[in-house]
Motif scaffolding. Structure first.
Motif, PDB file in Angstrom:
ATOM      1  N   LEU A  34       0.826  -1.209   0.000  1.00 53.37           N
ATOM      2  CA  LEU A  34       0.000   0.000   0.000  1.00 53.37           C
ATOM      3  C   LEU A  34       0.862   1.262   0.000  1.00 53.37           C
ATOM      4  O   LEU A  34       0.637   2.181  -0.799  1.00 53.37           O
ATOM      5  N   ASN A  35       1.840   1.309   0.865  1.00 53.19           N
ATOM      6  CA  ASN A  35       2.711   2.487   0.900  1.00 53.19           C
ATOM      7  C   ASN A  35       3.465   2.673  -0.412  1.00 53.19           C
ATOM      8  O   ASN A  35       3.617   3.798  -0.905  1.00 53.19           O
ATOM      9  N   ASP A  36       3.912   1.579  -0.999  1.00 50.74           N
ATOM     10  CA  ASP A  36       4.600   1.658  -2.288  1.00 50.74           C
ATOM     11  C   ASP A  36       3.665   2.231  -3.342  1.00 50.74           C
ATOM     12  O   ASP A  36       4.062   3.066  -4.161  1.00 50.74           O
ATOM     13  N   CYS A  37       2.428   1.777  -3.323  1.00 50.38           N
ATOM     14  CA  CYS A  37       1.427   2.258  -4.278  1.00 50.38           C
ATOM     15  C   CYS A  37       1.188   3.757  -4.101  1.00 50.38           C
ATOM     16  O   CYS A  37       1.205   4.530  -5.069  1.00 50.38           O
ATOM     17  N   LEU A  38       0.966   4.161  -2.856  1.00 46.56           N
ATOM     18  CA  LEU A  38       0.636   5.559  -2.594  1.00 46.56           C
ATOM     19  C   LEU A  38       1.759   6.506  -2.994  1.00 46.56           C
ATOM     20  O   LEU A  38       1.511   7.651  -3.377  1.00 46.56           O
ATOM     21  N   LYS A  39       2.985   6.018  -2.934  1.00 45.19           N
ATOM     22  CA  LYS A  39       4.125   6.865  -3.313  1.00 45.19           C
ATOM     23  C   LYS A  39       4.069   7.272  -4.777  1.00 45.19           C
ATOM     24  O   LYS A  39       4.558   8.336  -5.142  1.00 45.19           O
ATOM     25  N   ILE A  40       3.477   6.427  -5.609  1.00 44.57           N
ATOM     26  CA  ILE A  40       3.500   6.780  -7.028  1.00 44.57           C
ATOM     27  C   ILE A  40       2.119   7.071  -7.622  1.00 44.57           C
ATOM     28  O   ILE A  40       1.986   7.320  -8.808  1.00 44.57           O
ATOM     29  N   THR A  41       1.104   7.014  -6.789  1.00 41.37           N
ATOM     30  CA  THR A  41      -0.251   7.337  -7.262  1.00 41.37           C
ATOM     31  C   THR A  41      -0.370   8.832  -7.548  1.00 41.37           C
ATOM     32  O   THR A  41       0.215   9.653  -6.849  1.00 41.37           O
ATOM     33  N   THR A  42      -1.136   9.177  -8.601  1.00 37.95           N
ATOM     34  CA  THR A  42      -1.326  10.596  -8.938  1.00 37.95           C
ATOM     35  C   THR A  42      -2.786  11.003  -8.727  1.00 37.95           C
ATOM     36  O   THR A  42      -3.654  10.137  -8.574  1.00 37.95           O
ATOM     37  N   PRO A  43      -3.073  12.302  -8.736  1.00 37.41           N
ATOM     38  CA  PRO A  43      -4.453  12.765  -8.546  1.00 37.41           C
ATOM     39  C   PRO A  43      -5.424  12.257  -9.625  1.00 37.41           C
ATOM     40  O   PRO A  43      -6.630  12.273  -9.432  1.00 37.41           O
ATOM     41  N   ASN A  44      -4.878  11.807 -10.741  1.00 39.96           N
ATOM     42  CA  ASN A  44      -5.723  11.275 -11.827  1.00 39.96           C
ATOM     43  C   ASN A  44      -6.207   9.867 -11.575  1.00 39.96           C
ATOM     44  O   ASN A  44      -7.063   9.362 -12.301  1.00 39.96           O
ATOM     45  N   ASP A  45      -5.580   9.194 -10.632  1.00 38.12           N
ATOM     46  CA  ASP A  45      -5.759   7.755 -10.481  1.00 38.12           C
ATOM     47  C   ASP A  45      -6.849   7.391  -9.490  1.00 38.12           C
ATOM     48  O   ASP A  45      -7.353   8.236  -8.746  1.00 38.12           O
ATOM     49  N   ALA A  46      -7.184   6.112  -9.501  1.00 35.78           N
ATOM     50  CA  ALA A  46      -8.081   5.557  -8.492  1.00 35.78           C
ATOM     51  C   ALA A  46      -7.352   4.407  -7.806  1.00 35.78           C
ATOM     52  O   ALA A  46      -6.582   3.685  -8.443  1.00 35.78           O
ATOM     53  N   VAL A  47      -7.584   4.255  -6.512  1.00 32.05           N
ATOM     54  CA  VAL A  47      -6.980   3.166  -5.746  1.00 32.05           C
ATOM     55  C   VAL A  47      -8.099   2.315  -5.173  1.00 32.05           C
ATOM     56  O   VAL A  47      -8.990   2.829  -4.495  1.00 32.05           O
ATOM     57  N   LEU A  48      -8.069   1.020  -5.466  1.00 31.46           N
ATOM     58  CA  LEU A  48      -9.091   0.103  -4.953  1.00 31.46           C
ATOM     59  C   LEU A  48      -8.426  -0.909  -4.039  1.00 31.46           C
ATOM     60  O   LEU A  48      -7.491  -1.609  -4.427  1.00 31.46           O
ATOM     61  N   LEU A  49      -8.920  -0.986  -2.790  1.00 31.68           N
ATOM     62  CA  LEU A  49      -8.392  -1.961  -1.838  1.00 31.68           C
ATOM     63  C   LEU A  49      -9.267  -3.206  -1.875  1.00 31.68           C
ATOM     64  O   LEU A  49     -10.496  -3.127  -1.744  1.00 31.68           O
ATOM     65  N   ILE A  50      -8.622  -4.348  -2.060  1.00 32.43           N
ATOM     66  CA  ILE A  50      -9.339  -5.626  -2.136  1.00 32.43           C
ATOM     67  C   ILE A  50      -8.676  -6.629  -1.211  1.00 32.43           C
ATOM     68  O   ILE A  50      -7.560  -6.406  -0.727  1.00 32.43           O
ATOM     69  N   GLU A  51      -9.338  -7.712  -0.964  1.00 35.41           N
ATOM     70  CA  GLU A  51      -8.818  -8.804  -0.124  1.00 35.41           C
ATOM     71  C   GLU A  51      -8.245  -8.237   1.171  1.00 35.41           C
ATOM     72  O   GLU A  51      -8.894  -7.414   1.810  1.00 35.41           O
ATOM     73  N   ASN A  52      -7.034  -8.635   1.575  1.00 35.64           N
ATOM     74  CA  ASN A  52      -6.497  -8.102   2.834  1.00 35.64           C
ATOM     75  C   ASN A  52      -6.146  -6.626   2.764  1.00 35.64           C
ATOM     76  O   ASN A  52      -5.859  -5.999   3.785  1.00 35.64           O
ATOM     77  N   GLY A  53      -6.169  -6.060   1.559  1.00 39.03           N
ATOM     78  CA  GLY A  53      -5.897  -4.624   1.406  1.00 39.03           C
ATOM     79  C   GLY A  53      -6.932  -3.749   2.088  1.00 39.03           C
ATOM     80  O   GLY A  53      -6.649  -2.590   2.412  1.00 39.03           O
ATOM     81  N   VAL A  54      -8.143  -4.315   2.321  1.00 40.94           N
ATOM     82  CA  VAL A  54      -9.211  -3.477   2.896  1.00 40.94           C
ATOM     83  C   VAL A  54      -8.836  -2.924   4.272  1.00 40.94           C
ATOM     84  O   VAL A  54      -9.371  -1.900   4.700  1.00 40.94           O
ATOM     85  N   TYR A  55      -7.934  -3.599   4.970  1.00 44.25           N
ATOM     86  CA  TYR A  55      -7.532  -3.096   6.298  1.00 44.25           C
ATOM     87  C   TYR A  55      -6.858  -1.734   6.183  1.00 44.25           C
ATOM     88  O   TYR A  55      -6.808  -0.961   7.131  1.00 44.25           O
ATOM     89  N   GLY A  56      -6.341  -1.422   5.013  1.00 46.30           N
ATOM     90  CA  GLY A  56      -5.682  -0.126   4.795  1.00 46.30           C
ATOM     91  C   GLY A  56      -6.657   1.040   4.757  1.00 46.30           C
ATOM     92  O   GLY A  56      -6.247   2.200   4.854  1.00 46.30           O
ATOM     93  N   ALA A  57      -7.952   0.739   4.649  1.00 42.76           N
ATOM     94  CA  ALA A  57      -8.945   1.814   4.582  1.00 42.76           C
ATOM     95  C   ALA A  57      -9.422   2.241   5.956  1.00 42.76           C
ATOM     96  O   ALA A  57     -10.056   3.285   6.100  1.00 42.76           O
ATOM     97  N   ILE A  58      -9.143   1.423   6.958  1.00 41.37           N
ATOM     98  CA  ILE A  58      -9.652   1.704   8.294  1.00 41.37           C
ATOM     99  C   ILE A  58      -9.009   2.968   8.856  1.00 41.37           C
ATOM    100  O   ILE A  58      -7.810   3.190   8.704  1.00 41.37           O
ATOM    101  N   ASP A  59      -9.813   3.779   9.512  1.00 44.26           N
ATOM    102  CA  ASP A  59      -9.309   4.977  10.163  1.00 44.26           C
ATOM    103  C   ASP A  59      -8.680   4.566  11.484  1.00 44.26           C
ATOM    104  O   ASP A  59      -9.383   4.243  12.433  1.00 44.26           O
TER     105      ASP A  59
END
Lengths: 124, 106
Positions: free
Chosen positions: B16-41
């Motif tokens: 997730l951190n690797d992804c966020l480092k290169i994501t741009t304002p044009n992009d969309a990020v979808l968390l799936i499977e165990n990635g959903v834990y990254g959405a928790i506040d």
């Protein structure tokens, strides 16, 4: 449940979140099998393993067996000694109240003692 | 527009951190499977992924969580950071169709 770790117990260390890979489920099945055989087993939930404690889990739409329901069976197999690492909860913003009916929350030092006094450790 | 999918928990994997480092304002990020834990506040308990998500969201990046995976894991919508939207399988398909390319982070 007494709050002292018993020596010679098998300690299962659950470090991974459920459903994303097979580890959490296999660990749970192993613990249930140990209990079914009459062996003394304890469980430590630590790191991403604490995610296994979240409820409710509705796994119908990902075609997986419901792990929460499986872990509810642990006491039926005499696996009643479950420990939960406090630091892992804090890091993930999971409150003690959220999980306290699933085990005893312990601090870092007690986690170290638990590992040191276990007969053997199986890590999932 | 790139669709990024992340299927690992940020607490045990750098995806997730690797992804966020290169994501741009044009992009969309979808968390799936165990990635959903990254959405928790997690109230920013020392986690860099939460501030990165906030900053990117303010610049226009869209953030999504796959509902079926969140439900399975007991991750309730109410516990998510406000920048995330829950989507279903159809929503996933729509995002994929929208994107020029899809990058999977695992």
């Amino acid at each position: 449940m007494d709050h002292e770790p018993s020596p010679k117990r098998i300690l299962f260390v659950f470090r991974h979140a459920p459903y994303g890979n097979a580890l959490a489920r296999e660990g749970l099945e192993a613990a249930l099998a140990y209990g079914a055989m009459g062996a003394k087993a304890s469980i430590l939930y630590i790191n991403d393993g604490v995610w296994q404690l979240l409820r409710p889990q509705n796994s119908a739409h990902i075609s997986c067996k419901n792990m929460a329901a499986m872990s509810d069976a642990l006491p039926l197999y005499d696996v009643e000694e479950t420990w939960i690492d406090q630091d892992s909860l804090k890091q993930r913003n999971i409150t003690i109240a959220d999980v306290q009916d699933r085990g005893v929350v312990i601090d870092h030092k007690r986690v170290q003692e638990l590992l040191a006094t276990s007969g053997s450790i199986l890590s999932f | 527009m790139i669709l990024h999918t992340v299927n690992k928990s940020p607490f045990d994997n750098s995806a997730l951190n690797d992804c966020l480092k290169i994501t741009t304002p044009n992009d969309a990020v979808l968390l799936i499977e165990n990635g959903v834990y990254g959405a928790i506040d997690i109230q920013n308990n020392g986690a860099s992924h939460c501030s990165a998500i906030k900053q990117l969201s303010q610049k226009g990046t869209r953030f999504y969580v796959l509902q079926a995976d969140a439900d399975a894991r007991g991750v309730a919508e109410a516990t998510l950071q406000p920048f995330f939207k829950m989507i279903d399988a159809e929503g996933f398909v729509a995002l994929a169709a929208e994107g020029l390319v899809i990058q999977s982070w695992y």
